[in-house]
Design a protein around this motif. Structure first.
Motif, mmCIF file in Angstrom:
data_model
loop_
_atom_site.group_PDB
_atom_site.id
_atom_site.type_symbol
_atom_site.label_atom_id
_atom_site.label_comp_id
_atom_site.label_asym_id
_atom_site.label_seq_id
_atom_site.Cartn_x
_atom_site.Cartn_y
_atom_site.Cartn_z
ATOM 1 N N ASP A 49 -33.662 -54.205 -86.090
ATOM 2 C CA ASP A 49 -32.301 -54.435 -86.564
ATOM 3 C C ASP A 49 -31.829 -53.276 -87.432
ATOM 4 O OD1 ASP A 49 -29.941 -56.093 -86.846
ATOM 5 O OD2 ASP A 49 -30.568 -56.418 -88.920
ATOM 6 N N GLU A 50 -32.720 -52.798 -88.325
ATOM 7 C CA GLU A 50 -32.334 -51.711 -89.239
ATOM 8 C C GLU A 50 -33.583 -50.982 -89.714
ATOM 9 O OE1 GLU A 50 -29.780 -51.067 -93.399
ATOM 10 O OE2 GLU A 50 -30.425 -53.067 -92.779
ATOM 11 N N LEU A 65 -39.046 -51.304 -95.272
ATOM 12 C CA LEU A 65 -39.099 -50.130 -94.404
ATOM 13 C C LEU A 65 -38.204 -50.320 -93.184
ATOM 14 C CD1 LEU A 65 -42.947 -49.520 -94.525
ATOM 15 C CD2 LEU A 65 -41.182 -48.453 -95.937
ATOM 16 N N PHE A 66 -38.344 -51.454 -92.519
ATOM 17 C CA PHE A 66 -37.483 -51.775 -91.384
ATOM 18 C C PHE A 66 -37.444 -53.276 -91.202
ATOM 19 C CE2 PHE A 66 -41.690 -51.434 -89.544
ATOM 20 C CZ PHE A 66 -41.740 -52.412 -88.560
ATOM 21 N N SER A 67 -36.455 -53.745 -90.451
ATOM 22 C CA SER A 67 -36.306 -55.179 -90.231
ATOM 23 C C SER A 67 -36.075 -55.443 -88.749
ATOM 24 C CB SER A 67 -35.142 -55.747 -91.060
ATOM 25 O OG SER A 67 -33.920 -55.107 -90.712
ATOM 26 N N TYR A 68 -36.365 -56.674 -88.351
ATOM 27 C CA TYR A 68 -36.211 -57.096 -86.968
ATOM 28 C C TYR A 68 -34.901 -57.851 -86.776
ATOM 29 C CZ TYR A 68 -41.162 -56.214 -85.849
ATOM 30 O OH TYR A 68 -42.380 -55.643 -85.610
ATOM 31 N N ARG A 69 -34.404 -57.781 -85.560
ATOM 32 C CA ARG A 69 -33.259 -58.600 -85.165
ATOM 33 C C ARG A 69 -33.798 -59.886 -84.554
ATOM 34 N NH1 ARG A 69 -29.382 -55.391 -81.471
ATOM 35 N NH2 ARG A 69 -29.289 -54.206 -83.433
ATOM 36 N N THR A 70 -33.411 -61.011 -85.084
ATOM 37 C CA THR A 70 -33.971 -62.280 -84.638
ATOM 38 C C THR A 70 -33.093 -62.959 -83.595
ATOM 39 O OG1 THR A 70 -32.838 -63.476 -86.415
ATOM 40 C CG2 THR A 70 -35.073 -62.685 -86.869
ATOM 41 N N GLU A 71 -33.733 -63.869 -82.860
ATOM 42 C CA GLU A 71 -33.004 -64.785 -81.997
ATOM 43 C C GLU A 71 -32.718 -66.039 -82.810
ATOM 44 O OE1 GLU A 71 -31.896 -64.212 -78.980
ATOM 45 O OE2 GLU A 71 -32.754 -62.200 -78.978
ATOM 46 N N LYS A 72 -31.449 -66.408 -82.902
ATOM 47 C CA LYS A 72 -31.066 -67.543 -83.738
ATOM 48 C C LYS A 72 -30.764 -68.760 -82.863
ATOM 49 C CE LYS A 72 -29.229 -64.627 -87.435
ATOM 50 N NZ LYS A 72 -29.736 -63.368 -86.880
ATOM 51 N N THR A 73 -31.264 -69.910 -83.297
ATOM 52 C CA THR A 73 -31.022 -71.165 -82.591
ATOM 53 C C THR A 73 -30.094 -72.019 -83.440
ATOM 54 O OG1 THR A 73 -33.213 -71.090 -81.576
ATOM 55 C CG2 THR A 73 -32.088 -73.209 -81.581
ATOM 56 N N TYR A 74 -28.996 -72.503 -82.817
ATOM 57 C CA TYR A 74 -27.991 -73.271 -83.540
ATOM 58 C C TYR A 74 -27.930 -74.701 -83.009
ATOM 59 C CZ TYR A 74 -26.408 -68.594 -84.876
ATOM 60 O OH TYR A 74 -26.344 -67.312 -85.358
ATOM 61 N N GLY A 239 -39.784 -64.068 -93.252
ATOM 62 C CA GLY A 239 -38.573 -63.274 -93.150
ATOM 63 C C GLY A 239 -38.638 -62.336 -91.960
ATOM 64 N N THR A 240 -37.768 -61.335 -91.959
ATOM 65 C CA THR A 240 -37.656 -60.432 -90.809
ATOM 66 C C THR A 240 -37.979 -58.992 -91.166
ATOM 67 O OG1 THR A 240 -35.303 -60.066 -91.278
ATOM 68 C CG2 THR A 240 -35.862 -61.896 -89.811
ATOM 69 N N SER A 241 -38.423 -58.731 -92.392
ATOM 70 C CA SER A 241 -38.607 -57.360 -92.849
ATOM 71 C C SER A 241 -40.079 -56.987 -92.980
ATOM 72 C CB SER A 241 -37.918 -57.153 -94.208
ATOM 73 O OG SER A 241 -36.537 -57.443 -94.118
ATOM 74 N N THR A 259 -33.522 -50.369 -80.996
ATOM 75 C CA THR A 259 -34.634 -50.059 -80.101
ATOM 76 C C THR A 259 -35.645 -51.196 -80.105
ATOM 77 O OG1 THR A 259 -35.828 -48.870 -81.849
ATOM 78 C CG2 THR A 259 -34.385 -47.586 -80.407
ATOM 79 N N THR A 260 -36.410 -51.272 -79.032
ATOM 80 C CA THR A 260 -37.420 -52.323 -78.899
ATOM 81 C C THR A 260 -38.800 -51.742 -79.203
ATOM 82 O OG1 THR A 260 -36.117 -53.466 -77.220
ATOM 83 C CG2 THR A 260 -38.462 -54.001 -77.336
ATOM 84 N N VAL A 261 -39.563 -52.456 -80.022
ATOM 85 C CA VAL A 261 -40.928 -52.048 -80.324
ATOM 86 C C VAL A 261 -41.882 -53.139 -79.859
ATOM 87 C CG1 VAL A 261 -40.294 -50.621 -82.296
ATOM 88 C CG2 VAL A 261 -40.790 -53.042 -82.650
#
Length: 356
Positions: A49-50, A65-74, A239-241, A259-261
């Motif tokens: 994500d960043e 250092l970096f964070s992930y972009r998550t899949e959110k469920t609503y 968390g995502t970081s 980008t995908t890791v």
């Protein structure tokens, strides 16, 4: 004449003594270098994500250092959370295999009626029902149990009513009408009351966070949980970081936002402050005057009043390349503080020289 020869002899002896004293001291020019770099691996696969750091940036322990972009469920509808089985760090799909879902929501519609027009009043209007139509329900065995519903699905002569108001008992046989006065000529048929199952909420990947708990009331669109692709496989992460484990300087980054890791990819490299060392060039003539384990004094070129005690870790056996004079590299360990930074010039002396 004898006096002159005696004076010359004394002067020569003093020169030998002075030369011997100089041979016991050593002064080297050096720089503060990174003794090692520490890779920071992606603990799980996913989309970045960043990236919060850049090459050359100083970081402290705990800095992101970096964070992930998550899949959110609503939440797909209003209701009450009735069961939360997933927690941060779980594999969402494994939880679903065990419990049928990661969590459940009991909707505002508790009862449903499976109905048919086979018992409807015999007219063209009453034998055809429409999706979204409001209908009125009356229990055939107890007139005190009645309510209102909406037709949600139609399949030929069969249809389903979601009860929006009223109290019934599961298994009640009800008659369905188009009006609240239960006019027989507006009878649409009969049906049986059943329980509407709680909505199963599932996700894929590793659960990062769960935003609800048992008993919470939710509205359609409320966040329920966040997941990342892949699994943590024992990695403790909330968390995502991803954060720095110790103080240091960023040497490189190899990912960008979007980008995908994959798990195990090196995303950031850090030169820890704890790994700082001094590297100094030493000539072939002076090499024998210094050895591993010797104590030295390290002074900052920018401020000679600041000094540190150092210990020679080793001196290379092979000479340095691309130098006019044959030199070797002396590697010296010391404990840095806030006054020291990578690349700064220093002067290294033996304790005898420092006392001069």
């Amino acid at each position: 004449m004898k006096i002159m020869r005696r004076f010359a002899a004394v002067a020569f002896a003093l020169m030998l003594v002075a030369g011997a004293a100089c041979a016991d001291t050593l002064t080297l020019n050096g720089t503060v270098e990174a003794g090692l770099t520490v890779p920071v691996y992606a603990p799980i696969g996913g989309t970045v994500d960043e990236v919060c750091v850049e090459k050359g940036m100083h970081v402290s322990a705990g800095d992101i250092l970096f964070s992930y972009r998550t899949e959110k469920t609503y939440a797909s509808g209003d209701g009450v959370v009735t069961g939360v089985f997933a927690k941060a760090g779980d594999d969402a799909e494994i939880v679903t295999e065990q419990y049928g879902a990661d969590l459940y929501i009991e909707g505002t519609t508790i009862y449903s009626v499976s109905a048919s027009t086979s018992k409807a009043y015999s007219s063209a209007e009453t034998t055809i029902v429409h999706t979204g139509e409001t209908v009125y329900l009356l229990c055939r065995t107890d007139a005190k149990r009645y309510g209102t519903g909406i037709i949600t699905t139609v399949d030929g002569t069969s249809y389903t009513v979601h009860v929006t108001e009223g109290n019934f008992i599961i298994g009640d046989s009800v008659t369905i009408f188009r009006d609240s006065a239960y006019t027989d000529k507006l009878r649409l048929g009969r049906g049986s009351v059943s329980r509407v199952n709680p909505t199963a909420v599932t996700g894929t990947g590793a659960v990062v966070s769960v935003a609800v708990q048992d008993g919470d009331e939710v509205k359609r669109g409320d966040l329920l949980m966040e997941t990342l692709s892949g699994t943590f496989e024992g990695y403790e992460m909330t968390g995502t970081s991803v954060t720095a484990e110790e103080e240091g300087v960023i040497v490189s980054t190899s990912a960008d936002a979007g980008t995908t890791v994959t798990k195990g990819d090196i995303v950031v490299q850090i030169a820890p402050v704890s790994g700082m060392r001094v590297e100094a060039a030493i000539t072939a003539d002076d090499r024998q005057a210094l050895k591993a384990g010797d104590k030295v004094i390290i002074e900052l070129e920018s401020d000679e009043s600041i000094s540190y005690e150092g210990t020679v870790r080793y001196i290379t056996e092979m000479p340095e390349e691309d130098t006019e004079e044959t030199t070797y590299k002396a590697v010296i360990d010391f404990k840095p503080d806030e006054n020291v930074y990578f690349g700064m010039p220093v002067v290294v002396t033996t304790p005898e020289a420092a006392q001069e």
